[in-house]
Design an enzyme around this catalytic site. Structure first.
Site: not given
Length: 238
Positions: A43, A88, A184
């Site tokens: 992502h 992910d 992230s």
């Protein structure tokens, strides 16, 4: 990272920063796994971005800082159909290899899976306040615990997480320590091994009984090694 302190400048030589193409925004972290490859979250992908290696302070450059751009990007099933609990993960080949230096060195892949109860370290240049857009100039680090996967499944009924997944759950049940926006793609390091990639969590971050989810690196080892070895048709575990 919420609830942490400035990382030691020598403890994150493998930590890379993903920047928008004109270096205006540091939007994700990543981990250098050898001289030519970086592992991060799917992502975190965007059309144009740059990768900075060997940085500590965003304002005070290290002499050995390096910048690269992605030469190739690989996703599970070579598609971007990741979900909140699956796939992910993104493997980036750098446009040219980096040499080890004072502030740059790769982190090896894990040799065994992590165990629940482990102490895990998280790090990144993400938000340091759960409610305010406060970003530090230096990466922050903090230790959290590896929890049972159920601990991430129960508090988020709206996500409909499956009974098992290739996701790790980590945090502090009383809250106060967590990854947050901007972290992230960065590493979860448990007992000294690179076990997770920061994937998703609650907003606001670091709330009690709302731990965060990390893509489980160990479950994707065959895929990672196959891609690096040149087998670009490799698919992720189902």
């Amino acid at each position: 990272v919420i609830g942490g302190d400035e990382c030691n400048i020598n403890e994150h030589r493998f930590l890379v920063a993903l920047y928008t193409s004109r270096f205006r925004t540091l939007f994700c972290g990543g981990t250098l796994i050898n001289q030519e490859w970086v592992l991060t979250a799917a992502h975190c992908d965007r059309k144009n971005f740059r990768i900075k290696l060997g940085i500590h302070s965003k304002k005070v450059p290290n002499e050995d800082e390096q910048t690269r751009v992605p030469k190739e990007k690989f996703f599970c099933l070579s598609s971007k159909n990741y979900t909140l609990w699956d796939k992910d993960i993104m493997l980036i080949r750098l446009d040219s290899p980096v040499k080890n230096s004072t502030h740059i060195a790769p982190f090896s892949l894990p040799s065994s899976p992590p165990s629940v109860g482990s102490v895990c370290r998280i790090m990144g240049w993400g938000r340091i306040s759960p409610t305010e857009e406060t970003y530090p100039d230096v990466p922050h680090c903090v230790n959290i615990n590896l929890l049972e996967y159920e601990m991430c499944r129960v508090p988020y009924p709206e996500f409909g997480l499956p009974a098992t997944s290739r996701t790790l759950c980590a945090g502090i049940l009383e809250g106060g320590k967590d990854t947050c926006r901007g972290d992230s793609g960065g590493p979860l390091i448990c007992n000294g091994q690179f076990q997770g990639i920061a994937s998703w969590g609650d907003d606001p971050c670091a709330q009690p009984h709302k731990p965060a989810a990390y893509t489980k690196v160990f479950d994707h080892l065959d895929w990672i090694k196959s891609i690096i070895a040149g087998n670009t048709d490799a698919s992720c575990p189902p």
